[in-house]
Enzyme design. Structure first.
Site, PDB file in Angstrom:
ATOM      1  N   HIS A   1       0.614   4.967   8.643  1.00 23.84           N
ATOM      2  CA  HIS A   1       1.390   3.437   9.390  1.00 23.84           C
ATOM      3  C   HIS A   1       3.045   3.768   8.561  1.00 23.84           C
ATOM      4  O   HIS A   1       3.821   3.089   8.971  1.00 23.84           O
ATOM      5  CB  HIS A   1       0.586   2.701   9.274  1.00 23.84           C
ATOM      6  CG  HIS A   1       1.427   1.634   6.872  1.00 23.84           C
ATOM      7  ND1 HIS A   1       0.944   2.390   5.899  1.00 23.84           N
ATOM      8  CD2 HIS A   1       1.803   0.802   6.972  1.00 23.84           C
ATOM      9  CE1 HIS A   1       0.871   1.382   5.235  1.00 23.84           C
ATOM     10  NE2 HIS A   1       1.626   0.599   5.985  1.00 23.84           N
TER      11      HIS A   1
ATOM     12  N   SER B   1       0.636  -1.281  -0.247  1.00 22.92           N
ATOM     13  CA  SER B   1      -0.006  -0.004  -0.041  1.00 22.92           C
ATOM     14  C   SER B   1       0.951   1.084  -0.095  1.00 22.92           C
ATOM     15  O   SER B   1       0.674   2.484  -0.724  1.00 22.92           O
ATOM     16  CB  SER B   1      -0.981   0.307   1.539  1.00 22.92           C
ATOM     17  OG  SER B   1       0.063   0.042   2.573  1.00 22.92           O
ATOM     18  N   GLU B   2       2.353   1.028   0.233  1.00 18.71           N
ATOM     19  CA  GLU B   2       3.129   2.256   0.606  1.00 18.71           C
ATOM     20  C   GLU B   2       4.199   1.908   0.483  1.00 18.71           C
ATOM     21  O   GLU B   2       5.291   1.154   0.973  1.00 18.71           O
ATOM     22  CB  GLU B   2       2.957   2.923   1.735  1.00 18.71           C
ATOM     23  CG  GLU B   2       1.193   4.449   1.540  1.00 18.71           C
ATOM     24  CD  GLU B   2       0.538   3.639   2.516  1.00 18.71           C
ATOM     25  OE1 GLU B   2      -0.838   4.155   2.013  1.00 18.71           O
ATOM     26  OE2 GLU B   2       0.510   2.880   3.009  1.00 18.71           O
ATOM     27  N   THR B   3       5.459   2.392   0.347  1.00 13.72           N
ATOM     28  CA  THR B   3       6.487   2.142   0.194  1.00 13.72           C
ATOM     29  C   THR B   3       7.368   3.646   0.637  1.00 13.72           C
ATOM     30  O   THR B   3       6.960   4.451  -0.221  1.00 13.72           O
ATOM     31  CB  THR B   3       7.552   1.978  -1.149  1.00 13.72           C
ATOM     32  OG1 THR B   3       6.713   0.599  -1.390  1.00 13.72           O
ATOM     33  CG2 THR B   3       8.685   1.754  -1.426  1.00 13.72           C
TER      34      THR B   3
END
Length: 277
Positions: free
Chosen positions: A75, A44-46
């Site tokens: 997060h 979902s995120e990097t």
């Protein structure tokens, strides 16, 4: 070769939170390289840790989904702080970390494996129009009357937050991915009964380039807390569960103190190594 860490956030046990991929020392990478790596990790995120440009900050963070760069996300903020500390980072101010990101400066505090960030100011809040509420209700498979209340809760990703009667109603949702056309980030919250393991149940639905349910979402929890606590719909300290329908056990710990709302969670480092970008 750059150092790489993958951190599971909002959990005290690996595999039950929300993972974030963190690349250290990324000053030499272009935006295109960062975006390409974020697409490749397919999380979902990097995030990418860089040298700060603001002297008050300990580090600078860029946050990418598989589709776009975000000015802030919760997060990834907590997970990246854990990775930075584990790699030997030392906060300038001792007790607090200061992250520089697209949304400005974000303060964090650490207590062992649990970190918390101060909820940043909302970019947009206030009531949701009837037409928007109707579209959101349709995307969630609800009638407008099923919604107890709703609020814009945008601190970067663009959240519309929806309050339902109870946690059971939140867990029973069956959203229609095809209906997420204009309002592509929708968060839903409902209270658990007294005595439950968590005070609220939260679900987050995102439709950037593809529809998915986010396991545990710091930005949404921050924005919901900034809505519910001042409105008297939640106590000053509470715990939210998220990820239940995805077989996760996310726990987000919210506390209002000294005029700030803190969003906290445990963290577990799952992967360390290097990446050649």
């Amino acid at each position: 070769m750059l150092s790489f860490t993958q951190v599971d956030v909002f959990t005290d046990e690996l595999l039950f939170g929300n993972p974030v991929a963190v690349v250290h020392g990324a000053d030499g990478l272009s935006t295109e390289q960062m975006a390409a790596f974020a697409r490749w990790t397919n999380l979902s995120e990097t995030t990418f840790l860089l040298s700060p440009t603001d002297p008050a900050a300990d580090y600078r963070l860029r946050i990418f989904t598989t589709a776009r760069e975000l000015p802030f996300a919760g997060h990834p903020t907590i997970g990246s702080a854990r990775a930075w500390l584990a790699a030997g980072g030392a906060p300038k101010s001792g007790g607090r970390l200061v992250q520089e990101c697209g949304a400005g400066l974000v303060s964090l505090r650490a207590n062992g494996s649990r970190l918390a960030f101060a909820a940043p100011p909302l970019l947009r809040d206030g009531p949701v129009s009837p037409s928007t509420l109707g579209a959101v209700a349709a995307s969630l498979g609800l009638a407008p009357d099923d919604i107890v209340d709703a609020q814009w809760a945008d601190n970067g990703p663009g959240w519309v937050a929806v309050l339902l009667a109870d946690a059971e109603a939140v867990l029973a949702l069956a959203p229609d991915p095809a209906a997420f056309v204009e309002y592509t980030t929708v968060g839903v919250v409902g209270p658990h009964p007294p005595g439950a393991a968590a005070d609220f149940e939260i679900r987050a639905f995102v439709a950037d380039d593809a529809f998915f349910e986010d396991p545990v979402t710091g930005s949404l929890n921050a924005a919901i807390a900034q809505w519910l606590i001042p409105a008297g719909k939640a106590p000053a300290t509470y715990t939210a569960a998220q990820g239940t329908k995805l077989d996760r056990r996310g726990r987000v710990h919210i506390e209002q103190s000294d005029g700030e709302i803190w969003i906290g969670g445990d963290t577990v480092i799952g992967i360390t190594g290097t990446v050649d970008l």
